[in-house]
Design a protein around this motif. Structure first.
Motif, mmCIF file in Angstrom:
data_model
loop_
_atom_site.group_PDB
_atom_site.id
_atom_site.type_symbol
_atom_site.label_atom_id
_atom_site.label_comp_id
_atom_site.label_asym_id
_atom_site.label_seq_id
_atom_site.Cartn_x
_atom_site.Cartn_y
_atom_site.Cartn_z
ATOM 1 N N ASP A 210 0.859 -1.185 0.000
ATOM 2 C CA ASP A 210 0.000 0.000 0.000
ATOM 3 C C ASP A 210 0.898 1.240 0.000
ATOM 4 O O ASP A 210 1.595 1.503 0.987
ATOM 5 N N PRO A 211 0.927 2.019 -1.086
ATOM 6 C CA PRO A 211 1.823 3.176 -1.148
ATOM 7 C C PRO A 211 1.561 4.203 -0.045
ATOM 8 O O PRO A 211 2.506 4.826 0.460
ATOM 9 N N HIS A 212 0.296 4.398 0.318
ATOM 10 C CA HIS A 212 -0.015 5.347 1.391
ATOM 11 C C HIS A 212 0.570 4.866 2.714
ATOM 12 O O HIS A 212 1.130 5.654 3.489
ATOM 13 N N ALA A 213 0.445 3.560 2.969
ATOM 14 C CA ALA A 213 1.002 3.005 4.201
ATOM 15 C C ALA A 213 2.528 3.082 4.183
ATOM 16 O O ALA A 213 3.156 3.346 5.228
ATOM 17 N N LEU A 214 3.138 2.877 3.024
ATOM 18 C CA LEU A 214 4.592 2.987 2.926
ATOM 19 C C LEU A 214 5.039 4.413 3.191
ATOM 20 O O LEU A 214 6.009 4.639 3.935
ATOM 21 N N ALA A 215 4.327 5.367 2.615
ATOM 22 C CA ALA A 215 4.679 6.780 2.838
ATOM 23 C C ALA A 215 4.589 7.127 4.315
ATOM 24 O O ALA A 215 5.476 7.798 4.873
ATOM 25 N N ALA A 216 3.536 6.681 4.962
ATOM 26 C CA ALA A 216 3.367 6.966 6.389
ATOM 27 C C ALA A 216 4.461 6.301 7.216
ATOM 28 O O ALA A 216 4.995 6.913 8.165
ATOM 29 N N ALA A 217 4.814 5.068 6.871
ATOM 30 C CA ALA A 217 5.844 4.352 7.621
ATOM 31 C C ALA A 217 7.193 5.041 7.490
ATOM 32 O O ALA A 217 7.934 5.189 8.479
ATOM 33 N N LEU A 218 7.546 5.473 6.288
ATOM 34 C CA LEU A 218 8.817 6.170 6.086
ATOM 35 C C LEU A 218 8.834 7.511 6.797
ATOM 36 O O LEU A 218 9.843 7.910 7.394
ATOM 37 N N ARG A 219 7.721 8.219 6.740
ATOM 38 C CA ARG A 219 7.631 9.517 7.414
ATOM 39 C C ARG A 219 7.771 9.355 8.924
ATOM 40 O O ARG A 219 8.525 10.093 9.578
ATOM 41 N N ASP A 220 7.079 8.384 9.479
ATOM 42 C CA ASP A 220 7.105 8.187 10.924
ATOM 43 C C ASP A 220 8.462 7.686 11.414
ATOM 44 O O ASP A 220 8.848 7.948 12.560
ATOM 45 N N ALA A 221 9.184 6.953 10.553
ATOM 46 C CA ALA A 221 10.476 6.405 10.961
ATOM 47 C C ALA A 221 11.530 7.488 11.120
ATOM 48 O O ALA A 221 12.456 7.353 11.923
ATOM 49 N N GLY A 222 11.404 8.567 10.361
ATOM 50 C CA GLY A 222 12.388 9.632 10.442
ATOM 51 C C GLY A 222 13.696 9.262 9.770
ATOM 52 O O GLY A 222 13.811 8.207 9.128
ATOM 53 N N PRO A 223 14.736 10.076 9.914
ATOM 54 C CA PRO A 223 16.012 9.823 9.238
ATOM 55 C C PRO A 223 16.730 8.607 9.819
ATOM 56 O O PRO A 223 16.544 8.252 10.978
ATOM 57 N N GLY A 224 17.557 8.009 8.990
ATOM 58 C CA GLY A 224 18.330 6.845 9.406
ATOM 59 C C GLY A 224 18.487 5.870 8.263
ATOM 60 O O GLY A 224 17.770 5.961 7.251
ATOM 61 N N PRO A 225 19.431 4.931 8.379
ATOM 62 C CA PRO A 225 19.650 3.953 7.302
ATOM 63 C C PRO A 225 18.375 3.157 7.009
ATOM 64 O O PRO A 225 17.808 2.528 7.908
ATOM 65 N N THR A 226 17.941 3.197 5.747
ATOM 66 C CA THR A 226 16.641 2.618 5.388
ATOM 67 C C THR A 226 16.739 1.798 4.113
ATOM 68 O O THR A 226 17.280 2.264 3.108
ATOM 69 N N ILE A 227 16.207 0.585 4.174
ATOM 70 C CA ILE A 227 16.081 -0.275 3.006
ATOM 71 C C ILE A 227 14.603 -0.607 2.842
ATOM 72 O O ILE A 227 13.924 -0.927 3.822
ATOM 73 N N VAL A 228 14.113 -0.540 1.616
ATOM 74 C CA VAL A 228 12.735 -0.922 1.332
ATOM 75 C C VAL A 228 12.751 -2.046 0.300
ATOM 76 O O VAL A 228 13.340 -1.904 -0.774
ATOM 77 N N CYS A 229 12.120 -3.162 0.650
ATOM 78 C CA CYS A 229 12.025 -4.314 -0.251
ATOM 79 C C CYS A 229 10.672 -4.283 -0.947
ATOM 80 O O CYS A 229 9.629 -4.409 -0.294
ATOM 81 N N LEU A 230 10.706 -4.124 -2.245
ATOM 82 C CA LEU A 230 9.492 -4.100 -3.055
ATOM 83 C C LEU A 230 9.356 -5.432 -3.789
ATOM 84 O O LEU A 230 10.275 -6.247 -3.796
ATOM 85 N N GLN A 231 8.205 -5.637 -4.408
ATOM 86 C CA GLN A 231 7.930 -6.938 -5.009
ATOM 87 C C GLN A 231 7.310 -6.788 -6.396
ATOM 88 O O GLN A 231 6.369 -6.023 -6.583
ATOM 89 N N ASN A 236 1.614 -15.502 -4.377
ATOM 90 C CA ASN A 236 0.302 -16.128 -4.447
ATOM 91 C C ASN A 236 -0.548 -15.571 -5.589
ATOM 92 O O ASN A 236 -1.126 -16.322 -6.367
ATOM 93 N N THR A 237 -0.616 -14.254 -5.695
ATOM 94 C CA THR A 237 -1.560 -13.635 -6.630
ATOM 95 C C THR A 237 -0.929 -13.133 -7.915
ATOM 96 O O THR A 237 -1.637 -12.891 -8.894
ATOM 97 N N GLY A 238 0.384 -12.913 -7.920
ATOM 98 C CA GLY A 238 1.037 -12.307 -9.073
ATOM 99 C C GLY A 238 1.020 -10.786 -9.057
ATOM 100 O O GLY A 238 1.590 -10.150 -9.954
ATOM 101 N N ALA A 239 0.396 -10.181 -8.055
ATOM 102 C CA ALA A 239 0.291 -8.719 -7.995
ATOM 103 C C ALA A 239 1.668 -8.071 -7.878
ATOM 104 O O ALA A 239 2.583 -8.628 -7.265
ATOM 105 N N CYS A 240 1.810 -6.892 -8.467
ATOM 106 C CA CYS A 240 3.071 -6.152 -8.442
ATOM 107 C C CYS A 240 2.894 -4.845 -7.689
ATOM 108 O O CYS A 240 1.868 -4.167 -7.833
ATOM 109 N N ASP A 241 3.902 -4.483 -6.912
ATOM 110 C CA ASP A 241 3.875 -3.190 -6.225
ATOM 111 C C ASP A 241 3.940 -2.052 -7.250
ATOM 112 O O ASP A 241 4.430 -2.233 -8.371
ATOM 113 N N ASP A 242 3.450 -0.891 -6.854
ATOM 114 C CA ASP A 242 3.573 0.312 -7.674
ATOM 115 C C ASP A 242 5.023 0.781 -7.566
ATOM 116 O O ASP A 242 5.372 1.565 -6.676
ATOM 117 N N LEU A 243 5.883 0.271 -8.451
ATOM 118 C CA LEU A 243 7.319 0.479 -8.308
ATOM 119 C C LEU A 243 7.728 1.934 -8.513
ATOM 120 O O LEU A 243 8.608 2.437 -7.812
#
Length: 455
Positions: A210-231, A236-243
């Motif tokens: 969920d891009p909105h949830a990702l944005a909120a999570a990154l905002r709330d985490a604040g600065p610091g070393p960050t890795i995001v794993c996308l798919q 199961n479904t074949g769905a792709c993230d909004d890369l």
């Protein structure tokens, strides 16, 4: 030498006979594992055994336990069948017996990887300047990509992880979709980050982040070393993230975007599915399998990195006796292996056999056959629960217990093979259409068998 020639020809004949039998062979049949173990567990002889006898014994022992995973009606996991040219090239690679450590150990092996890597980047839309490590599978590819990510996000805050290790290092936050593949978790364990570093991000109805949830999570985490794993391609479904949107968010917050595209990244190779992975070129690293949808032999996969220097810094090593080390990163510089099978020959041959249009046609045909599966099972009265956007189909047969019984019956029947899974709290049959030789007739025959057994 005549004996060697005869032995290798016999092995090739056995292999060809087996492959030619796949359309008519039962896909999976009950196996007496104890008897199979006993056939192999003969006492080790004191004296040498003639190679032709060894080959005959191996064939006799193994045949009852072979599963027709390379055949046209195997729909378990995400498994393809190796293409003819790729299979032949893999047999040559075994005969040539090359170590693809570097261009000194095998100039031809490194040249094949370099050329095939260029083709792969063109097909997938990955920047031409990216590095490509030829690894064993999605696990190794994810580990290499996340090792590069670990290197860079810590270097950005002044920490040399290769020299100083992780004790005392700034904490790395790893964000990933709640429906990520389990290899992401294992890569984090192998890299010393641990699964506690994971911060799961909610996913949408089909399992994409969920891009909105990702944005909120990154905002709330604040600065610091960050890795995001996308798919690219939910398992199961074949769905792709909004890369495109996700990569923009990650970079806005100074993070590293890694894409686990074990099979779904191949959507980029077809004009009809390319929109599903729009924006993939904006990522920092990518993992992709060749022995799944591309129908190459095991073990073949690719770790791509937008920063070749970072890729090599995370994975390479040097020693005085390793002649040829320290140049342009290639071969073992980009993987976790030193002694490496020359898998680039089969990749080169498979891509040469298919060509650009052939790869696109393979992707499009499998997607069309997955839709045919879904339509046929729906018409038979069963519930397809996912949007069939790629080659994955999820089917329910009523309650969980009944679904598991149907899956078990299908596997025992031998007409086709499909696995079970749990998705969104439900037990379901999971069908993955990945084989280059699967036809509409194979799908129709499989649908009929599933319907018959479900009744």
């Amino acid at each position: 030498m005549d004996e060697l020639r005869h032995l290798l020809r016999r092995a090739a004949d056995h292999a060809a006979d087996y492959r030619l039998s796949l359309p008519d062979r039962p896909v999976g049949v009950p196996v007496d594992q104890a008897a199979l173990n006993k056939a192999f567990a003969v006492p080790l002889p004191n004296a040498p055994t003639p190679p032709e006898h060894v080959l005959a014994e191996l064939v006799a022992a193994a045949e009852p336990g072979l599963v027709a995973t390379a055949g046209p009606r195997y729909f378990g996991f995400v498994i393809g069948g190796a293409l003819p040219a790729a299979t032949a090239a893999d047999m040559l690679a075994a005969g040539w017996d090359q170590n693809a450590f570097n261009a000194v150990a095998s100039p031809a092996a490194v040249a094949a990887e370099t050329a095939a890597g260029t083709w792969l980047k063109e097909l997938l839309g990955i920047p031409a300047t990216a590095s490509v490590g030829f690894v064993t599978g999605g696990q190794a590819a994810n580990t290499a990509g996340l090792a590069a990510a670990r290197h860079q996000v810590l270097a950005d805050v002044g920490w040399d992880v290769e020299r100083r290790g992780l004790p005392g290092a700034p904490v790395i936050r790893v964000f990933a979709g709640a429906e990520r593949h389990a290899t992401i978790d294992r890569s984090l364990r192998l890299l010393g980050l641990g699964t506690d570093a994971l911060r799961p991000v909610p996913t949408g109805p089909q399992g994409a982040i969920d891009p909105h949830a990702l944005a909120a999570a990154l905002r709330d985490a604040g600065p610091g070393p960050t890795i995001v794993c996308l798919q690219a391609g939910n398992v199961n479904t074949g769905a792709c993230d909004d890369l495109r949107r996700a990569c923009d968010l990650v970079h806005r917050y100074g993070g590293w975007a890694h894409v686990d595209g074990a099979f779904g990244l191949w959507a980029a190779a077809s004009p009809s599915t390319r929109h599903l992975v729009d924006g993939l070129e904006a990522a920092d690293s990518w993992a992709c399998d060749g022995h799944k949808w591309l129908n190459l032999p095991y073990d073949t996969a690719f770790a791509f990195c937008a920063r070749p220097d970072v890729h090599a810094a995370a994975m390479s090593y040097a020693a005085a006796y390793l002649v040829g080390s320290g140049g342009v990163p290639a071969g073992a510089d980009l993987t976790a292996e030193s002694s490496r099978r020359a898998r680039g020959f089969a990749v080169w041959a498979g891509l040469r056999e298919l060509g650009r249009d052939g790869v696109a046609a393979l992707v499009e045909r499998c997607c069309a056959l997955a839709r045919r599966f879904a339509d046929g099972l729906t018409a038979a009265g069963f519930e397809v629960v996912n949007d069939v956007v790629l080659n994955q189909v999820l089917v329910g047969f009523g309650d969980d217990a009944r679904t598991d019984r149907v899956v078990a019956a299908v596997q025992a029947d031998g007409t086709c093979w499909a696995g079970g899974t749990t998705w969104r709290g439900r037990r379901l049959m999971r069908i993955s259409v990945s084989n280059a030789t699967t036809t509409e007739a194979d799908v129709d025959r499989s649908v009929a068998a599933i319907a018959r057994l479900a009744r």
